[in-house]
Write an enzyme that holds these catalytic residues in place. Sequence first.
Site, PDB file in Angstrom:
ATOM      1  N   ASP A 131       0.791  -1.251   0.000  1.00 21.35           N
ATOM      2  CA  ASP A 131       0.000   0.000   0.000  1.00 21.35           C
ATOM      3  C   ASP A 131       0.824   1.302   0.000  1.00 21.35           C
ATOM      4  OD1 ASP A 131      -1.926  -1.953   0.245  1.00 21.35           O
ATOM      5  OD2 ASP A 131      -2.824  -1.205   2.081  1.00 21.35           O
ATOM      6  N   LYS A 149      -7.118  -4.866  -2.985  1.00 20.71           N
ATOM      7  CA  LYS A 149      -7.866  -5.392  -1.832  1.00 20.71           C
ATOM      8  C   LYS A 149      -8.772  -4.315  -1.254  1.00 20.71           C
ATOM      9  CE  LYS A 149      -4.004  -4.385   1.202  1.00 20.71           C
ATOM     10  NZ  LYS A 149      -4.685  -3.337   1.980  1.00 20.71           N
ATOM     11  N   HIS A 189     -17.655   2.436   0.604  1.00 21.15           N
ATOM     12  CA  HIS A 189     -17.106   1.342   1.427  1.00 21.15           C
ATOM     13  C   HIS A 189     -17.514   1.466   2.900  1.00 21.15           C
ATOM     14  CE1 HIS A 189     -13.959  -1.421   3.059  1.00 21.15           C
ATOM     15  NE2 HIS A 189     -14.355  -2.090   1.990  1.00 21.15           N
ATOM     16  N   ASP A 209      -4.576  -0.738  -1.848  1.00 20.87           N
ATOM     17  CA  ASP A 209      -5.852  -0.583  -1.164  1.00 20.87           C
ATOM     18  C   ASP A 209      -6.792   0.074  -2.190  1.00 20.87           C
ATOM     19  OD1 ASP A 209      -6.805  -1.143   1.509  1.00 20.87           O
ATOM     20  OD2 ASP A 209      -6.957   1.008   1.887  1.00 20.87           O
ATOM     21  N   CYS A 257      -1.984  -2.916   7.679  1.00 22.14           N
ATOM     22  CA  CYS A 257      -1.878  -3.842   6.547  1.00 22.14           C
ATOM     23  C   CYS A 257      -0.600  -4.675   6.565  1.00 22.14           C
ATOM     24  CB  CYS A 257      -2.075  -3.093   5.242  1.00 22.14           C
ATOM     25  SG  CYS A 257      -3.795  -2.553   5.076  1.00 22.14           S
TER      26      CYS A 257
HETATM   27  C1  VGL Z   1      -4.628   0.545   5.758  1.00 23.46           C
HETATM   28  C2  VGL Z   1      -6.198   1.438   7.145  1.00 23.46           C
HETATM   29  C3  VGL Z   1      -7.161   1.344   6.167  1.00 23.46           C
HETATM   30  C4  VGL Z   1      -3.197   0.130   5.556  1.00 23.46           C
HETATM   31  C5  VGL Z   1      -5.577   0.421   4.764  1.00 23.46           C
HETATM   32  O1  VGL Z   1      -2.737   0.067   4.405  1.00 23.46           O
HETATM   33  O2  VGL Z   1      -2.512  -0.124   6.580  1.00 23.46           O
HETATM   34  N1  VGL Z   1      -4.942   1.040   6.948  1.00 23.46           N
HETATM   35  N2  VGL Z   1      -6.833   0.821   4.976  1.00 23.46           N
HETATM   36 ZN    ZN Z   2      -8.282   0.929   3.418  1.00 26.70          ZN
END
Ligand code: VGL
Ligand code: ZN
Length: 202
Positions: free
Chosen positions: A12, A110, A56, A50, A155
């Site tokens: 991410d 994802k 969402h 992400d 993540c």
């Molecule tokens: C993430 C919060 C929401 C991450 C992704 O990449 O850690 N954290 N979506």
């Molecule tokens: Zn997210």
Amino acid sequence: MARRDTALVMIDIQNDFCPGGALAVPGGDEIIARVNKLQGDYAVRVLTQDWHPAEHSSFASNQAGAEPYSIIDMPYGPQVLWPDHCVQGTKGADFHPDLDTTRAHLIIRKGFRRMIDSYSAFFENDHKTPTGLEGYLRERGVHDIVLVGLATDFCVRYSAVDAARLGFGVTVLEGACRAIDLDGSLADARRDMLDHGVKLAD
Ligand code: VGL
Ligand code: ZN
């Protein structure tokens, strides 16, 4: 030096998780030069992205009266509500422009199902619905994975723990990660990763 059976999984590294983004992780962009350099050491290179629909369920804006960073109960367990981030097709969801994406073999998206969040690169937050990454890595003969990216305590953590549970050898390069650190979440994440046999290295 990494072996042929080791994958670098880069979590991410997107605009919204870097300074100026909607869910900025402090120092998120500081890891990018190192991540770019590391790529040449690994035979298998995977990016995750992400990738949420605007409606969402993990967005506080989609839960009446809810504040960002509060926690609600979802059918699959507790869920932190986030500011809107990484909305499909927006600039915030793009990879950071300094990240070298040209050498990646696979991009795993994802969090694209409205009613379930997905922190891990392997499973959604129900810990059951697979992303397909396990099969991809096994078919490519990967036994060990090295994780870098954002955020250490969400993540990266869930990806590391799932990978260890699946039987991969897992190392997290903490110096090439940055954390959100919400109410002690970084300390919890480090303990959880160590408890599952994840190696923490710099
Ligand atoms: C993430 C919060 C929401 C991450 C992704 O990449 O850690 N954290 N979506
Ligand atoms: Zn997210």
